[in-house]
Design an enzyme around this catalytic site. Structure first.
Site, mmCIF file in Angstrom:
data_model
loop_
_atom_site.group_PDB
_atom_site.id
_atom_site.type_symbol
_atom_site.label_atom_id
_atom_site.label_comp_id
_atom_site.label_asym_id
_atom_site.label_seq_id
_atom_site.Cartn_x
_atom_site.Cartn_y
_atom_site.Cartn_z
ATOM 1 N N TYR A 73 0.730 -1.313 0.037
ATOM 2 C CA TYR A 73 -0.138 -0.057 0.077
ATOM 3 C C TYR A 73 0.908 1.233 0.058
ATOM 4 O O TYR A 73 1.638 1.442 0.928
ATOM 5 C CB TYR A 73 -0.814 0.090 1.118
ATOM 6 C CG TYR A 73 -1.831 0.946 1.316
ATOM 7 C CD1 TYR A 73 -2.197 1.863 0.483
ATOM 8 C CD2 TYR A 73 -2.921 0.637 2.212
ATOM 9 C CE1 TYR A 73 -3.183 2.860 0.594
ATOM 10 C CE2 TYR A 73 -3.968 1.716 2.575
ATOM 11 C CZ TYR A 73 -3.977 2.830 1.585
ATOM 12 O OH TYR A 73 -5.207 3.736 1.684
ATOM 13 N N CYS A 74 0.555 2.133 -0.958
ATOM 14 C CA CYS A 74 1.491 3.380 -1.164
ATOM 15 C C CYS A 74 2.941 3.229 -0.938
ATOM 16 O O CYS A 74 3.274 2.428 -1.866
ATOM 17 C CB CYS A 74 0.970 4.338 -0.040
ATOM 18 S SG CYS A 74 1.507 5.980 -0.002
ATOM 19 N N LEU A 75 3.852 3.821 -0.158
ATOM 20 C CA LEU A 75 4.999 3.582 -0.054
ATOM 21 C C LEU A 75 5.551 1.998 0.322
ATOM 22 O O LEU A 75 6.619 1.418 -0.207
ATOM 23 C CB LEU A 75 5.803 4.511 0.940
ATOM 24 C CG LEU A 75 5.985 5.851 0.901
ATOM 25 C CD1 LEU A 75 6.456 6.736 2.081
ATOM 26 C CD2 LEU A 75 6.851 6.111 -0.514
ATOM 27 N N GLY B 192 3.751 -0.335 -1.281
ATOM 28 C CA GLY B 192 3.992 -0.767 -2.510
ATOM 29 C C GLY B 192 5.014 -0.659 -3.282
ATOM 30 O O GLY B 192 5.520 -1.395 -3.850
ATOM 31 N N PHE C 137 -1.546 -1.033 -3.768
ATOM 32 C CA PHE C 137 -2.543 0.049 -3.714
ATOM 33 C C PHE C 137 -1.876 1.304 -3.862
ATOM 34 O O PHE C 137 -1.339 1.459 -2.919
ATOM 35 C CB PHE C 137 -3.105 -0.269 -2.374
ATOM 36 C CG PHE C 137 -3.674 -1.737 -2.237
ATOM 37 C CD1 PHE C 137 -4.454 -2.246 -3.157
ATOM 38 C CD2 PHE C 137 -3.911 -2.024 -0.839
ATOM 39 C CE1 PHE C 137 -4.923 -3.511 -2.801
ATOM 40 C CE2 PHE C 137 -4.580 -3.262 -0.576
ATOM 41 C CZ PHE C 137 -5.245 -3.983 -1.595
#
Length: 426
Positions: free
Chosen positions: A156-158, A160, A184
């Protein structure tokens, strides 16, 4: 006009309430307390309550294994990691909107990385520390607990970005333990980072590095304050008008409470993110080094499921879409969901006014630019969660008996109950 009308109608009672709200917020700010109403949401009581055990711990992560909800489970486990600048339980909020619980109830064995909240003494932790002692350490632990299983990975985000770096290095080195990769709101090309670009010129990056050098970390208030400035009309000024002039206090809810429970980022690691990714765009250009050698996203061949959010100002969806230019996966599924950076992901079934667009790109198919893709791709009403869960099932190899918690015979005995200890670090 709205304020004047409310003041006349209520004979100033709105301003009295607003003054009380302001006084309370000012007092809390001076004492460095969390916003009003957060007290109603407590980790381990009504947030992050999906049953599980911490089965591995090192200086950087706790690895949570969630208890099965049925006697049989899908063979391939799911490993989830959020960004280290957020507490993991955004993926395990309240029981009704917990993505972890949603997967567990549908027969998936879920593992979760809970990050350490670093302090001054962790200033020299870098991206390679987070890759080795974070993502890769979790994969290695799961391989010990469930030997011979490939792993569905989620970032998710960083988180990811770190997962993508780890997966590319594993693919380069011939490590094929990943069954799939789900991202994500994750950018892999930083050419166009949207409104956050105002903080990414050379002088701003240097200022951030100077601030972090003094403390050894970047604080949560600095990060959240920057994001609030990007959407100041919605997140600052309209909120002040509602609460201080109209006297309407916004009720606290679980996602707001989570957002107030932030973490810090080590000096070295955050500086590397700014310089190597945002400024130099090394990952997109194939210049990002791991172990002294460059990595390439094109080496990742496991199926990829990427989710972007239409109203995301942190990871603009058109930049997330550029993964199509880098990926050489046999199958790349791309979802554009309604909502923003967080609401687009915490998107449980049953919520009104939710929709998504989805396409599947197979190896060898022609590339569509983002605007053409958006125009031609049909829209589906509802949450994308059921579609993703079925995608995980499609890329799994069947059911088997539920596994035990941890692997005591291999030094991975349960250490404590979820949500663990790192999540409580302030």
């Amino acid at each position: 006009p709205e304020i004047v009308e409310a003041t006349i109608k209520e004979r100033g009672a709105n301003l009295t309430r607003g003054a009380q709200h302001y006084a309370e917020d000012f007092r809390r700010s001076l004492r460095e307390e969390k916003p009003a109403g957060v007290e109603a949401f407590q980790v381990g009581k009504n947030l992050a309550v999906t049953p599980g055990q911490v089965v591995f711990r090192n200086h950087l992560i706790e690895l949570i294994q969630y208890a099965p909800a049925s006697g049989t489970v899908h063979r391939e486990p799911v490993l989830m990691q959020s960004a280290w600048m957020m507490k993991y339980y955004i993926l395990d909020l309240s029981p009704h909107n917990s993505l972890v619980r949603y997967l567990v109830e549908r027969g998936h064995t879920v593992f979760m990385i809970s990050w350490l909240n670093p302090g001054r003494e962790h200033r020299n932790l870098g991206m390679e520390d987070y890759r080795k002692a974070g993502t890769l350490a979790a994969i290695n632990a799961i391989s010990e607990i469930l030997p011979g299983r490939k792993i569905h990975t989620v970032g998710y985000c960083l988180g990811g970005i770190l997962l993508t770096i780890t997966a590319a290095a594993m693919a380069r080195d011939g490590d094929d333990r990943l069954a799939s990769m789900t991202l994500f709101t994750t950018m892999t090309d930083f050419t166009d980072v949207g409104e956050i670009n105002v903080f990414m010129d050379a002088s701003e990056v240097t200022l951030l590095e100077d601030m972090m050098w003094e403390k050894g970390y970047l604080g949560h208030k600095q990060v959240s304050g920057g994001f609030q400035l990007l959407k100041s009309a919605d997140l600052i000024w309209s909120k002040m008008v509602r609460e201080y002039y109209l006297g309407h206090r916004e009720p606290m809810f679980d996602l707001m409470a989570w957002n107030a429970d932030g973490t810090r980022m080590p000096y070295r690691q955050h500086s590397e993110v700014l310089r190597r990714l945002y400024v130099d765009n090394q990952l997109f250009q194939g210049k990002y080094m791991v172990g002294g050698r460059a990595i390439s996203i094109s080496n990742i061949h496991c199926p990829i499921f990427a989710v972007a959010a239409a109203a995301d100002h942190v990871a603009p969806w058109r930049s997330v879409y550029k993964l199509h230019l880098q990926s050489d996966a046999a199958e790349l599924t791309f979802v554009l969901t309604s909502g923003g950076h967080n609401v687009g992901i915490i998107n449980e079934p049953g919520r009104p006014h939710r929709s998504f667009q989805m396409s599947v790109c197979h190896e060898g198919e022609r590339f569509l630019d983002a605007e053409t893709w958006k125009e031609k791709t049909p829209r589906t009403e509802g949450s994308w969660w059921p579609t993703w869960q079925q995608w995980l099932v499609k890329h799994s190899t069947g059911m088997e008996g539920a596994p035990p918690m941890g692997a005591p015979e291999k030094g991975l005995a349960p250490l404590c109950a979820a949500p663990g200890t790192y999540v409580f670090q302030q």
